[in-house]
Design an enzyme around this catalytic site. Structure first.
Site, PDB file in Angstrom:
ATOM      1  N   GLY A   1       0.751  -1.379  -0.043  1.00  0.00           N
ATOM      2  CA  GLY A   1      -0.033   0.018   0.184  1.00  0.00           C
ATOM      3  C   GLY A   1       0.796   1.205   0.094  1.00  0.00           C
ATOM      4  O   GLY A   1       1.818   1.378  -0.578  1.00  0.00           O
ATOM      5  N   SER A   2       0.406   2.386   0.536  1.00  0.00           N
ATOM      6  CA  SER A   2       0.837   3.479   0.567  1.00  0.00           C
ATOM      7  C   SER A   2       2.356   3.746   1.142  1.00  0.00           C
ATOM      8  O   SER A   2       3.198   4.747   0.950  1.00  0.00           O
ATOM      9  CB  SER A   2       0.156   4.665   1.346  1.00  0.00           C
ATOM     10  OG  SER A   2      -1.162   4.671   0.810  1.00  0.00           O
ATOM     11  N   THR A   3       2.828   2.686   2.031  1.00  0.00           N
ATOM     12  CA  THR A   3       4.090   2.724   2.318  1.00  0.00           C
ATOM     13  C   THR A   3       5.176   2.593   1.428  1.00  0.00           C
ATOM     14  O   THR A   3       6.304   2.958   1.237  1.00  0.00           O
ATOM     15  CB  THR A   3       4.428   1.611   3.521  1.00  0.00           C
ATOM     16  OG1 THR A   3       3.918   0.533   2.999  1.00  0.00           O
ATOM     17  CG2 THR A   3       3.559   2.060   4.795  1.00  0.00           C
ATOM     18  N   PHE A   4       4.705   1.956   0.220  1.00  0.00           N
ATOM     19  CA  PHE A   4       5.522   1.822  -0.800  1.00  0.00           C
ATOM     20  C   PHE A   4       5.740   3.284  -1.787  1.00  0.00           C
ATOM     21  O   PHE A   4       6.589   3.190  -2.664  1.00  0.00           O
ATOM     22  CB  PHE A   4       4.939   0.695  -2.013  1.00  0.00           C
ATOM     23  CG  PHE A   4       5.983   0.273  -2.616  1.00  0.00           C
ATOM     24  CD1 PHE A   4       5.906   0.320  -4.054  1.00  0.00           C
ATOM     25  CD2 PHE A   4       6.970  -0.618  -2.315  1.00  0.00           C
ATOM     26  CE1 PHE A   4       6.615  -0.281  -5.143  1.00  0.00           C
ATOM     27  CE2 PHE A   4       7.724  -1.216  -3.180  1.00  0.00           C
ATOM     28  CZ  PHE A   4       7.781  -1.117  -4.506  1.00  0.00           C
ATOM     29  N   LYS A   5       4.846   4.141  -1.546  1.00  0.00           N
ATOM     30  CA  LYS A   5       4.870   5.324  -2.417  1.00  0.00           C
ATOM     31  C   LYS A   5       6.372   6.079  -2.025  1.00  0.00           C
ATOM     32  O   LYS A   5       6.889   6.626  -3.269  1.00  0.00           O
ATOM     33  CB  LYS A   5       3.750   6.368  -2.111  1.00  0.00           C
ATOM     34  CG  LYS A   5       2.459   6.007  -2.488  1.00  0.00           C
ATOM     35  CD  LYS A   5       1.495   6.884  -1.799  1.00  0.00           C
ATOM     36  CE  LYS A   5       0.117   6.150  -2.289  1.00  0.00           C
ATOM     37  NZ  LYS A   5      -0.979   6.724  -1.429  1.00  0.00           N
TER      38      LYS A   5
END
Lengths: 117, 590
Positions: B292-296
């Protein structure tokens, strides 16, 4: 025949047996006796030394066996105590004691003053 | 004449007797030759079997310590009860006596004692109390053999990392399995004489024993106190959110050492058979999930590194809804124009997918691999997964967008915290380490593991820019404000990702996460917290970020990391401190 045998006997006695040099028993010299006794003593001593070494090594062997047992027991005891100490020092146990039994809490930020060097 | 006759007869008799003795001596000599020369080997073996014996000394399995020398796993000798059924005179009577001590049914004990086998185990590894009671019974045909039992004195602490051993002291999970060959030790045979009472006599002495059969000891990078904090806060977060489970990893970003690896639910390796098999799994390395967003963070870092974007570049976030190919991407809130820093701060899926489009598929894939994703980290733990993303050939426009915001790609928690450590330490991807040192029984170091730099992923400048952006996530207005730690600056990113369920994304099953490092400008800890399927407080910022904050706070306290100096708000207070002398109480007044 009997005459022949008698004459033969006479001949043997006169020419053979009479001419033999028969040694007489003489006294064994003291030196020889001392040598014999000394040799016997040396042999006995060697034998006793051998026996003593053998018995001593057996004794040492028993002692090693006993000490080995004691050593094993002490090693085990040491390990047991280390495991017990680790269990007593476990973080969760110490925290439970600190919080529940001793009524302690983590210090708030305002309670900690960092003194610069 | 008569004399001659008797002399002849005497001589004849003497000769006859002499011949008789010669025959006897010849026979004796032949027999002696037969026994001493021809049968020598066979007879020597028989004799040695009677008075010589070999003593088998069992191996000592090595101890596993934490980084400060606290025992996490150790072996002790315990007694195992055996029986020689052929020597047991009264199996029924013996069974009646033994059954209550062993806490087994009498019939079961009787069946074992009545067996036709020459040797049977009655019970392996009995307690000392049981052993003493059975010895007091003096049952013939029943005896004890020493065996090694593994103990985990810290109980559940780091159970998934340590693993456990089976009944034959073989490693079955975790470190115990991975390092089984190194720590199990070797058995040794010693030859000794045996006296008439059966006692051993070591006539050739004993060499120092312990070192030769002692297995090697392991010193892990885990700190038991940091591990305890991580487990405690993770358990609290899982309980609060009524989640299925959770994972938390704490890493030193400069060395790659794992300071803590917590998995919830916990289990006790001393009684591993009593817990569910699922709980044995080390989810930190064995579970994959869509981040999820931690990968951004990594997508934006890649674009900055390539110079594709600058922090001040503006992107239109389509007011929360953006069509890519045949699919629509949504943001949680509708945003208009955002700069790159704000895209991270507010976690805009649309903004980051546009950045990903500018970066291009090939470069995106390249950087994903450089950050260590879709490959095993090589940490020395069993069952590590590598994660997955579609091949470049099969990467559609929509897939590329999805990967930008951390979906359509699976990673492990360990890969995530390692990649965040690269941001924290200025751009170097470190090799995760769990074993610091291997030491032999004599204390000599067999192997020392130092920090290993795998590669530089991004420049220090890019890492610095990312650090500043991640600080904004935790600042007011960001999604991760609850990750803030009083007195310290935190940098991190929240994540809330849907799990795959029956071929599609589930609306109810999610993974809430927060990954970051603290203190942001001089990081000591990189931490990731994952909560699996929380039922309450379902966003990363709501449940994982607060858990991160509590963990980081307690760990920084423990490590005596001083808070970052805050500017003095109240000058009058400062004046008061300077002018008021402190009166010290005299000792004898106390």
């Amino acid at each position: 025949m009997q005459n022949f045998i008698a004459s033969a006997e006479k001949f043997i006695h006169t020419n053979v047996l009479a001419r033999q040099h028969v040694r007489r028993d003489t006294d064994v010299s003291r030196m020889d006796m001392a040598c014999i006794i000394f040799m016997c003593a040396v042999i006995m001593l060697a034998f006793f030394i051998f026996l003593w070494v053998r018995i001593y090594s057996l004794e040492i062997g028993y002692r090693i066996s006993d000490d080995h047992k004691v050593h094993e027991e002490l090693v085990q005891e040491n390990k047991k105590l280390k495991v017990e100490r680790a269990a007593l020092k476990s973080s969760s146990r110490l925290e439970t004691i600190a919080l529940n039994r001793l009524g302690m809490t983590l210090p708030r930020k305002t309670q900690v003053v960092i003194v610069p060097w | 004449m008569v004399k001659m006759k008797s002399r002849n007869e005497l001589a004849k008799n003497i000769r006859f007797i002499a011949m008789g003795f010669m025959v006897l001596f010849a026979v004796t000599g032949l027999r002696a030759y037969f026994l001493q020369v021809l049968k020598s080997g066979e007879l020597t073996e028989i004799i040695q079997g009677q008075y010589m014996t070999s003593v088998e000394l069992m191996p000592y399995r090595g101890t596993v310590y934490d980084r400060n020398g606290a025992e996490l796993a150790a072996s002790l000798d315990v007694e195992s009860l055996y029986a020689r059924p052929g020597l047991v005179r009264d199996p029924k009577g013996a069974a009646k006596l033994l059954a209550p001590i062993l806490e087994m049914p009498t019939q079961a004990v009787y069946r074992i004692l009545a067996s036709t086998k020459p040797f049977v185990w009655l019970q392996r590894k009995v307690t000392p109390t049981q052993a003493d009671k059975i010895k007091a019974l003096k049952i013939e045909g029943v005896g004890f053999l020493k065996e090694s039992q593994r103990f985990y004195p810290q109980k559940e602490l780091a159970a998934q990392v340590l693993g456990f051993v089976g009944v034959d002291s073989q490693g079955l999970e975790g470190i115990e399995r991975q390092y089984d060959r190194i720590i199990k030790g070797k058995s040794r045979k010693l030859f000794a004489d045996r006296d008439a009472k059966g006692r051993h006599v070591f006539v050739e002495g004993l060499q120092p024993l312990d070192q030769s059969r002692q297995g090697n000891d392991l010193l892990l990078s885990i700190d038991k106190n940091i591990q305890h904090i991580a487990e405690k806060e993770l358990q609290a977060a899982v309980a609060l959110s009524e989640a299925k489970g959770g994972t938390a990893i704490v890493m030193d970003p400069w060395t790659g050492e794992i300071l803590a690896s917590a998995v919830c639910p916990l289990f006790n390796p001393n009684q591993y058979a009593e817990s569910a098999r699922e709980s044995w799994r080390n989810r930190a390395v064995s579970d994959i999930y869509e981040p999820g967003s931690t990968f951004k963070t990594f997508l934006v870092a890649s674009a900055l590194e390539e110079g594709i974007v600058k922090p001040s570049d503006m992107f239109f976030c389509e007011n929360g809804s953006y069509r890519v190919a045949r699919r629509v991407i949504h943001d949680v809130h509708a945003y208009g124009w955002l700069d790159v820093a704000s895209i991270i701060k507010r976690s805009s899926n649309i903004g980051v997918s546009k950045i990903g489009k500018q970066l291009g598929k090939e470069q995106m894939y390249q950087y994903i691999r450089r950050f260590g994703f879709t490959a095993e980290t090589g940490i020395s733990l069993p069952a590590e997964q590598s994660g997955f993303m579609p091949s470049l050939k099969n990467c559609s426009e929509h897939t590329q967008s999805a990967i930008s915001f951390g979906q359509s790609i699976t990673v492990t928690p360990l890969q995530m915290v390692t990649a965040y450590s690269a941001i924290a330490n200025g751009g170097m991807l470190m090799q995760p380490q769990i074993v610091k040192r291997i030491v032999d029984g004599a204390g000599a170091v067999v192997k020392q593991n130092g920090p290993v730099v795998k590669r530089r992923v991004i420049s220090e400048k890019t890492a610095g820019i990312m650090r500043d952006m991640l600080k904004q996530v935790v600042a007011p207005g960001g999604t991760g404000t609850k990750a803030a730690v009083e007195g310290y600056c935190v940098a991190g990113k929240t994540g809330t990702s849907q799990k795959i369920d029956q071929g599609g994304y589930s609306h109810s099953k999610i993974i809430a996460s927060f990954a970051g490092f603290v203190p942001a400008d001089d990081p000591r800890l990189a931490i990731i917290v994952l909560v699996d399927e929380p039922q309450r407080m379902r966003y990363g910022g709501e449940i994982a970020a607060p858990a991160f904050s509590r963990m980081a706070n307690a760990m920084l306290n423990y490590l005596h990391v001083p808070p970052e100096p805050a500017p003095v708000q109240d000058p009058d207070l400062l004046k008061e401190i300077r002018t008021e002398p402190v009166k010290l109480a005299k000792l004898d007044e106390a």
